[in-house]
Design a protein around this motif. Structure first.
Motif, PDB file in Angstrom:
ATOM      1  N   TYR A  74       0.843  -1.198   0.000  1.00 27.99           N
ATOM      2  CA  TYR A  74       0.000   0.000   0.000  1.00 27.99           C
ATOM      3  C   TYR A  74       0.878   1.248   0.000  1.00 27.99           C
ATOM      4  N   TYR A 128      -1.763   3.630   5.232  1.00 26.35           N
ATOM      5  CA  TYR A 128      -1.816   4.423   3.995  1.00 26.35           C
ATOM      6  C   TYR A 128      -2.824   5.565   4.142  1.00 26.35           C
ATOM      7  N   ALA A 149      -3.230  -0.769   4.653  1.00 19.86           N
ATOM      8  CA  ALA A 149      -4.200   0.168   4.075  1.00 19.86           C
ATOM      9  C   ALA A 149      -4.584   1.244   5.084  1.00 19.86           C
ATOM     10  N   LEU A 151       0.065   1.244  -5.956  1.00 23.11           N
ATOM     11  CA  LEU A 151      -1.375   1.076  -6.123  1.00 23.11           C
ATOM     12  C   LEU A 151      -1.853   1.635  -7.460  1.00 23.11           C
TER      13      LEU A 151
END
Length: 519
Positions: free
Chosen positions: A60, A184, A181, A65
């Motif tokens: 991530y 992130y 995530a 991505l």
């Protein structure tokens, strides 16, 4: 691998595909409420984000991505992202702007965690506690997250249960990816990207969102004044599930408007204003087409409009051949009008305006002359309606525009290099004729001509197009400098078209005449 479901469009003339990106803890099924309404406009792609649903986990990181999405998305698309999906959509648009037609986010902040310069977000200690809670008790934390996402909505408890049912099954090694995530989300700062993106944008915020404060809306508006910012009343974080009909209808309107405005008019005006000083020296085609169009003029008119007058090349011949006693010069680019006046080109009125919204009185013009200008208009029904409005009964249109196949060699060469859109799109003349007929014009005639000019080299062609201001002004155009290796590849691809006269440059020109339908 990216898990996805594709839903074909129900529209007879679909727009670019629409891609739906879900939020943290869920998969593509959480976006299902938007599928059917949006299928009325285009193909709909529902994706599982990396590490969620059927998609393989990846690192991530913004660039990773974006590159992962690029491998699986269509060449051009409208992106609609919810929360985490909105962050990915912004990162993708920033990295691949030429592949994004328009961008909409739902409950997506420029920063999800408060900083010294961005107070409109979640407190750092709250975010840290949530992330640590997920590391220790992931299932319980996901359940808590569903309750927070539903909080503030009109039916929070039923929605929380629905969200729990929609949440992804959590198993190793996906828990590590879900933690990444969360980090992130906590670390991403999208303020620069939001300020620099030029694609049409809509950012929706929930009035009672427990995760993204509603005050983030005005703050994002300050970063991106050209974006549409709206607050959805009675909605929490899952606003597309709280208010599905309202959100779907707003997204439909946004996608339609974005599809009808894929040309960035600001950049059109800016590009041509910058080229005012070099335009006349580069205007080989423009002189040729304008002279041909002058032969179609009716004699003895009172008021004539040069629509897209540019540097005023044809103002003198237009007055002489039409006998106009009043001549109006109108152009979108203020720099062109200033240059024309400094050059001593004569007009009775100088007007800076858009052909799709003419700042002229109804029934004030007898003749509209427009040479190679209206190809910068895409709302052809609006254009035709405005032309009909400003013309007097019995008034005449004499238009020249470019159509599909223009710069075909350049476009084909770019396709060999990278497959992206580097050449302006031109609509078929048939669409213009239909729009004119619907607006009330009659005696509509069109004559199409293939005009081939020649250049000594790709560099000479690029210099000529730059001198004309005819850059790629579609929204989503490539940003930044084109690398040396790509230019060399482009030159090599274009060279295959060379003949004894040089490198051919093809233009498809349509000459259109019509009269006001009142006679």
């Amino acid at each position: 691998m990216i898990g996805k479901a594709l839903y074909p469009s129900l529209a007879s003339s679909p727009s670019d595909p629409i891609v739906l990106l879900h939020g943290w803890g869920f998969d593509r099924a959480s976006m299902a409420s938007l599928v059917e309404p949006l299928r009325a406009l285009a193909d709909v792609w529902c994706l599982d984000l990396p590490g969620f649903g059927e998609s393989t986990p990846v690192e991530y990181r913004a660039d990773v991505l974006a590159d992962c999405l690029a491998e699986h998305l269509p060449p051009r698309a409208v992106l609609i992202g919810w929360s985490l999906g909105g962050v990915l959509a912004v990162d993708y648009a920033a990295r691949y702007p030429e592949r994004v037609t328009a961008l909409a986010t739902l409950a997506t902040n420029a920063r999800f965690v408060v900083s010294d310069t961005w107070p409109e977000a979640m407190a750092p200690d709250v975010n840290l506690a949530f992330n640590r809670g997920f590391a220790c008790a992931p299932a319980a934390t996901v359940k808590r997250f569903c309750a927070l996402a539903a909080q503030g909505g009109r039916e929070a408890r039923p929605l929380a249960r629905t969200l729990q049912q929609m949440s992804c099954p959590l198993a190793e090694p996906r828990a590590d990816c879900w933690s990444e995530a969360l980090e992130y989300l906590a670390s991403r700062d999208m303020r620069k990207a939001l300020a620099e993106l030029t694609v049409p944008r809509l950012h929706l915020f929930g009035e009672a969102d427990a995760l993204v404060p509603v005050s983030a809306g005005p703050a994002v508006a300050g970063l991106a004044p050209s974006a549409h910012i709206e607050v959805v009343a009675g909605a929490g974080h899952a606003l597309h599930l709280d208010r599905p009909d309202f959100v779907a209808a707003r997204l439909q309107t946004f996608v339609r408007e974005a599809g009808n405005n894929s040309l960035d008019k600001h950049w059109v005006a800016r590009s041509f204003s910058r080229a005012a000083g070099s335009y006349d020296a580069s205007a080989r085609l423009q002189r040729q087409v304008g002279e041909r169009l002058l032969s179609e003029l009716p004699p003895e008119v009172e008021t004539a409009l040069d629509l897209g007058s540019g540097t005023g090349l044809f103002l003198g011949p237009l007055r002489e051949r039409s006998g106009a006693t009043t001549l109006v010069a109108l152009d979108l680019a203020e720099g062109m009008l200033k240059h024309a006046r400094r050059a001593g080109r004569a007009a009775d009125a100088w007007v800076c305006g858009d052909a799709e919204s003419l700042p002229l009185a109804a029934e004030s013009i007898d003749l509209v002359f427009s040479s190679l200008a209206i190809q910068w208009c895409e709302r052809l029904e609006r254009l035709a309606s405005e032309l009909h409005r400003v013309l007097r009964p019995g008034g005449r249109l004499c238009l020249a525009t470019l159509g599909e196949g223009t710069l075909a060699e350049l476009q084909a060469a770019w396709q060999v290099v990278d497959g992206y859109v580097h050449v302006n799109r031109f609509v078929p003349p048939e669409r213009l004729l239909e729009a004119l007929a619907q607006a009330g014009f009659n005696q509509i005639q069109v004559e199409q001509e293939r005009c081939v000019l020649y250049c000594d080299s790709l560099r000479a062609l690029s210099s000529e197009l730059k001198g004309l201001g005819a850059h790629n002004v579609n929204t989503g155009r490539p940003r930044g400098l084109t690398g040396r290796h790509r230019l060399a590849a482009l030159e090599q691809a274009y060279e295959r078209y060379r003949n004894d006269q040089g490198l051919p440059v093809t233009y498809q020109v349509a000459y259109v005449t019509a009269t006001w339908g009142g006679v």
